[in-house]
Each structure stands twice: as C-alpha cells, then as structure tokens.
Design a protein around this motif. Structure first.
Motif, mmCIF file in Angstrom:
data_model
loop_
_atom_site.group_PDB
_atom_site.id
_atom_site.type_symbol
_atom_site.label_atom_id
_atom_site.label_comp_id
_atom_site.label_asym_id
_atom_site.label_seq_id
_atom_site.Cartn_x
_atom_site.Cartn_y
_atom_site.Cartn_z
ATOM 1 N N ILE A 259 0.852 -1.191 0.000
ATOM 2 C CA ILE A 259 0.000 0.000 0.000
ATOM 3 C C ILE A 259 0.890 1.244 0.000
ATOM 4 C CG2 ILE A 259 -1.672 1.326 1.356
ATOM 5 C CD1 ILE A 259 -2.843 -1.412 2.250
ATOM 6 N N THR A 262 2.540 1.689 -3.438
ATOM 7 C CA THR A 262 1.570 2.195 -4.393
ATOM 8 C C THR A 262 1.382 3.701 -4.228
ATOM 9 O OG1 THR A 262 0.436 0.082 -4.479
ATOM 10 C CG2 THR A 262 -0.843 2.022 -5.112
ATOM 11 N N GLN A 263 1.267 4.123 -2.997
ATOM 12 C CA GLN A 263 1.091 5.551 -2.719
ATOM 13 C C GLN A 263 2.287 6.339 -3.225
ATOM 14 O OE1 GLN A 263 -0.769 6.701 1.059
ATOM 15 N NE2 GLN A 263 1.031 7.910 1.519
ATOM 16 N N PHE A 276 -6.354 11.828 -3.723
ATOM 17 C CA PHE A 276 -5.862 10.465 -3.651
ATOM 18 C C PHE A 276 -6.158 9.884 -2.273
ATOM 19 C CE2 PHE A 276 -2.460 7.716 -2.194
ATOM 20 C CZ PHE A 276 -2.516 6.732 -3.154
ATOM 21 N N ARG A 277 -6.562 8.618 -2.234
ATOM 22 C CA ARG A 277 -6.809 7.990 -0.933
ATOM 23 C C ARG A 277 -6.879 6.470 -1.087
ATOM 24 N NH1 ARG A 277 -13.263 9.583 -0.672
ATOM 25 N NH2 ARG A 277 -13.993 7.742 -1.801
ATOM 26 N N PHE A 278 -6.778 5.790 0.052
ATOM 27 C CA PHE A 278 -6.972 4.345 0.079
ATOM 28 C C PHE A 278 -8.274 4.016 0.773
ATOM 29 C CE2 PHE A 278 -2.407 4.151 -0.665
ATOM 30 C CZ PHE A 278 -2.381 3.151 -1.619
ATOM 31 N N TRP A 294 -7.527 -3.510 -0.661
ATOM 32 C CA TRP A 294 -7.478 -2.054 -0.562
ATOM 33 C C TRP A 294 -7.459 -1.464 -1.969
ATOM 34 C CZ3 TRP A 294 -7.213 0.934 3.935
ATOM 35 C CH2 TRP A 294 -7.165 0.188 5.117
ATOM 36 N N ALA A 296 -6.617 1.863 -4.227
ATOM 37 C CA ALA A 296 -6.129 3.235 -4.341
ATOM 38 C C ALA A 296 -7.136 3.947 -5.219
ATOM 39 C CB ALA A 296 -4.744 3.263 -4.972
ATOM 40 N N TYR A 419 -2.522 -2.785 -10.951
ATOM 41 C CA TYR A 419 -2.662 -1.387 -11.372
ATOM 42 C C TYR A 419 -3.348 -1.285 -12.732
ATOM 43 C CZ TYR A 419 0.978 -0.405 -7.885
ATOM 44 O OH TYR A 419 1.693 -0.292 -6.735
#
Length: 548
Positions: A259, A262-263, A276-278, A294, A296, A419
């Motif tokens: 996670i 990815t961020q 942007f958020r999870f 999760w 993104a 992705y």
RNA sequence: GCGGAUAUGAUCUAGUGGUUAUGAUAGUGGCUUCCCAAGCCACUCACCCGGGUUCAAAUCCCGGUAUCCGCACCA
C-alpha cells in the motif's frame, strides 16, 4: 452541451496525439481507445517508473505470458463460474440467446439442459451446444480439434501457473515477487465512462508470495513512519503504517508495505496527493479470491473517485485451486532449524480383506487410507466418488511410528497489487490539466511531472536564421544522443512554439538566439513559471539530465 | 440490456427539402527576423453508416453505430 474537464482533455488528447477512439473511421467501438504518439510515450514512461519500483526497489522479477489463456486455467481460478451466462445459438435463425431467458420459468437452467427443454423462441427448434459466456472474451485455440480459451481478464494467472518454476528460480526462498505488465480483456456489458472503462486495457500486476505465518516485509522498517492517506467511508485521515498494522486496520506488514509502495509510486507520477486515498473493501465487496483488499482511489472531476489500483490479499486461493486441478507441486518448503521427531499414527490397509470387499474401489481406498491424518477413531468413514463408505476394522491396522520431519510443506499466500495503467494515465492528464488566459485567449497547459512527460525538452531557434538553426539542430541531436526526448520546432512564431509545448506538458524549452552566437549561452524556459535563465551551451545536456 | 437526447473538416460551429455547405481555431507553405497562440498572403481538410420518402435529403422517416444523461448490470 457545456464541456467539462473530460471533454476538454479528450479533445486535447485527440488533437495532440495522446488518445484516439479506436476504429473511428468505421464508427468506433465503445471501450476501445488507441494511444497516439505522445500517449504511447506517456504510457511507456508510467510503466518505466512502475518497473523501477517493483524490479529495483522491491527486487521482483518480470515475466511475460500469453493473453490467450486456456479455459481450464480460468475454470480453476474461478473466473469461468463467477459471472457466467449460459447461452445457445440457433443455427437456423443465426441468433444467440441466454438460456435463462428462453426456458420455462419453472425449470432451473441445469434441468432444462439435462431434459433438453431448451428451444429457440423464434423457430421452436431444440437447441444444443449450451455454452457458458461471461464477461471474458472467449476464443478457440486451433481449428477443428480446438481447445476453448479466453483472452485473460487479468495477468495474474500467468504468474500462478508458472509458480513452481518461479519458486525454483527464486532459489526456493520466500518471500519473492513476480510482476507482469500486459493487456487484459473484459467484455463489458455497457462500457460507459469513456477512456476509464475499457474492454481491452493495460494492467501492471505484481504477485508477491509469502509464508502465511510470516507476512512481514524486509523493507517495512524503513517505511513504517510514513503515513497512509486513508478513507474509512466517512472521512479521510492519515495514520502511520506502523499504527495501521498494529491496530489491525491493515491485516499484515506485507499488505501495508505494498500500500505504501503504491502511494509513493502514484504520487511520483504526478497524481495530486489531495485527490488520492486508500479505501478498504467491505466484506460483501470482496472478489471471490480475496480475503482483504485495498483500493487506491484517485479523484476525477468527471467520474468521482476511481479505483485505479487494487491491493488484495489473495491468500492461498489461486495456488491451491491450481494444485487441486492439476496435482502440480506448488507447495513451498520450510526447513526446520532442527528436525522434529513426531509420533504419528498411520493406517496400514490390509489388502487381503479390503480387496475382496471393495473390489474395483480398493485401490483408491488404499490410497486415501495411507494419507489420512488420524485422530481418535471409533468408526472409519471415508468419502469416495461422492459416497460415504465405512471401512470395517478388520481391513486395517493402526500403527504408531516415530518419524523424523526436516521440513514442512505449505501453500504460500500471495499479496497482489494490481494497477490499471489506463486509468492512472487518464488521472495524470486530468490532474495535470490547467487552463488560463493569455491576452483573453484560452490557454491550455499540462503540468506533467518531468518523469512522465513524453517530450522533455523543446528546442527552437529564435528566428529562422541559418546560423541559429544550425546550433539548435546540434543541441537537439546532443540531447537525443544523451537519451533525452526532444522536439525540434522552427515553424511559426516563438510564442506559438512555447504554447504547443505547454499543451503537451513539455517541462523545458531551449531557445537559441543572437546572444548564443556571441557568448555560447542559451535560454532555458520553465513551463510552469515561463521564466527564462541563460545556461552555457556545453552544460545544457548535463543540466537537463540532472532534472530527470 | 431498456428509455431519452445528440451526431457537419483535427477542434468548436452556421445551415431545418434546392447553398459553390458558414465562420472561427488548429495545421501546411511563404512573407515578416520575432521571447510567450502577433500580423499579412495562399493552401489542405467535413454533412456518422445503411435503407426509405421525394424531381431533389446534411435537412423528413426507419434501422444501425457511437457519444452523453437516467435505470439496470459489473467492480
């Protein structure tokens, strides 16, 4: 109709060679888009950065497997059964029908097929050859004696079906990761949302295999104090990854680490951190293979929050399915530090009693008995060919043995970051898009991050004077020889050339002017400020390289 | 998949039975010798597809396709 940001971006994308609707001269097809010259470069750059994250930072290995995937693989993975409609074709009417649409309401689909009660609603002919159709594109391998196949709905299965080979490549050590970038296909019922929901799309997937008892990541220590941008379906918060794992917001370190990765990746491509958020999937939202997932999510003015990456804990689901279907040894091995000695009870079948009693089934029963784990038994019941059979106690003996165990076998768990490259690409365009006015005229500007920008430098002679042109062409060549993508332009006026570069997100423009002839300096103009500095001609390549 | 709206150069657009199909932007060539889409001249490019009605269709009708908006489906 008023234009929103999507219309504006797609207009620009088409005009400037980023994205074209596919097969447009034949009317186009929903869910398919072409990448033009600049779009292809942008996509390559995104994938290049992604590879840097997974191949270099995370030491994954990359493989490439076919998009055409055998029926059996996707049957085992659960994809065939997940969203299947059974259909039949009427050869006379040349029509396809969903079975459930044309049978008597009282009949189940299964029974209708068994009892051959599937009839063409048009001509009444009995229909055979019921075949499942779902969101996967089906195809056949070979002609005549062909095998059923699908265009893959995800690249992951190619990694799972090679697991035993890859495990050996990884020198039989966990954890290890494998990535694949490629096309995936989903025959969407109704692909609204333009370039966001595609029928053929690019995916970048990683499958990282872990010991289920040890879902720790070696790099977690380094990133534990970073903060996750988290949305809990009510509000956005930030907490450290360390706390997220400790409080079981995220189940394990491994999941947390990807996670984080990815961020970091998305922000480095120019995704706006404020958009942007999870978000963690609710239990009823989880895909058939996932135990925790999760997303993104990236905010689009047009589409709202879009899922661009899914990071799932697929546990042992896929490997176990492929083991069950093929008997391939897809286990990992864990050696004990000291071999264990264990007392185990084993069954020794007495074949002289078993054989006459069960005849043809005796062989199978022998196999099952020998591999059974024994608890306290009063009655020995086994399942064979769908029947439960009791084995009388004169047919076996229970023997206690002491065995040395040097290792144990287990099915690894897998963490999967997946992705959607096309969605990320669109979001980068949307977040980079700026509109201002210059002298009352609309002025468009893509503030692309330098790492993803398809062209890094525009090179111009201020005027079309041969002396200036010659120097400009030399600089252009020097830059390209140094691996930097450039665009040489001597057409129209200087302002127009800057504008063209701004519109496709080129971060720098170099202009050769009269002073260049005197002091061998050149102006470098910054896209976002439009400010210019003079730099020495022979330092310019190094200066640009440092920015990359 | 169902219902509604829309479809004219690369982009935006005028035209509602008979036009050489309007204008602008962008593009190309030239002039200008010029630091932020300047000006001048010239040029290239369009009626979504297939049927029908009509002497005549970009225009009216039907069907298809695509896009947008609801609903449904999917994640």
């Amino acid at each position: 109709m008023p234009q929103d940001i999507y219309d504006k971006i797609m207009m620009l994308a088409k005009r400037r060679g980023f994205i074209y609707p596919s097969f447009e001269i034949y009317g186009g097809v929903a869910g398919f888009y072409d990448y033009g010259p600049l779009g292809s470069q942008l996509k390559n750059n995104i994938e290049k950065i992604w590879r840097e994250y997974y191949l270099l930072k995370d030491k994954c290995v990359e493989i490439s497997t076919p998009t055409v995937t055998l029926y059996e693989v996707l049957k085992a993975s659960g994809h065939v059964d997940e969203f299947t409609d059974l259909t039949v074709d009427c050869k006379k009417c040349k029509q396809s029908y969903k079975v459930e649409d044309i049978i008597d309401e009282k009949l189940s689909v299964e029974n209708a097929i068994k009892e051959e009660k599937v009839k063409c609603p048009n001509c009444g002919v009995k229909l055979k050859d019921v075949h499942p159709v779902n969101l996967m594109f089906s195809t056949k391998i070979g002609i005549g004696k062909s095998r059923d196949a699908f265009l893959r709905p995800e690249t992951a299965q190619g990694i799972f079906t090679d697991f035993h080979l890859l495990y050996r490549y990884a020198r039989e050590k966990l954890p290890f990761g494998v990535i694949q970038i490629g096309r995936g296909y989903r025959n969407e019922v109704s692909p609204r949302q333009g370039a966001i929901r595609l029928r053929e799309f690019s995916m970048a997937e990683a499958e990282i295999f872990f010991d289920p008892k040890d879902k720790k990541h070696p790099n977690f220590e380094k990133i534990k104090d970073e903060q996750i941008i988290l949305f809990d379906n009510i509000k956005e918060t930030k907490i450290t990854f360390e706390k997220a794992v400790k409080d079981k917001v995220i189940d394990n370190q491994a999941l947390a680490y990807y996670i984080y990765l990815t961020q970091d990746f998305l922000l480095s491509t120019g995704i706006d951190a404020k958009k942007f958020r999870f978000r963690k999937h609710g239990e009823n939202e989880l895909a058939h293979y996932a135990t925790e997932c999760w997303d993104a999510e990236i905010y689009s003015e047009r589409f709202g929050w879009i899922e661009c990456v899914g990071i799932a804990d697929r546990s042992a689901y896929d490997l176990r399915s492929h083991i069950e279907s093929t008997n391939t040894d897809m286990y990992a091995i864990k050696k004990f530090e000291k071999p264990k000695t264990v007392k185990i009870k084993k069954i020794t079948p007495k074949m002289d009693a078993l054989g006459p009693l069960f005849k043809g089934k005796a062989g199978k029963i022998k196999n099952i008995l020998e591999n059974m784990v024994i608890k306290d038994i009063t009655k020995l019941l086994i399942e064979i060919d769908g029947e439960t059979v009791e084995i009388p106690d004169n047919c076996y003996e229970i023997v206690e043995k002491i065995e040395k165990q040097a290792m144990e076998k287990f099915v690894p768990h897998v963490i999967e970051p997946s992705y959607g490259i096309d969605r990320i690409l669109y979001c980068i365009l949307e977040h980079s898009y700026n509109e201002t006015e210059k002298k009352g005229v609309e002025y468009r500007l893509l503030k692309l991050n330098i790492n993803v920008a398809p062209i890094k430098v525009g090179v111009f002679p201020l005027i079309n004077d041969q002396k200036l042109v010659k120097i400009a062409r030399e600089i252009d060549l020097d830059l390209r020889n140094a691996g930097i993508a450039t665009y040489y332009d001597d057409g129209g006026t200087i302002g127009r050339r800057y504008a063209r570069m701004d519109e496709v997100g080129t971060p720098f423009c170099l202009t050769v002017d009269h002073e260049t002839l005197k002091d061998k300096t050149i102006t470098i103009r910054d896209r976002d400020t439009t400010k210019q500095k003079r730099k020495k001609l022979d330092e310019i390549v190094v200066y640009i390289k440092d920015k990359l």
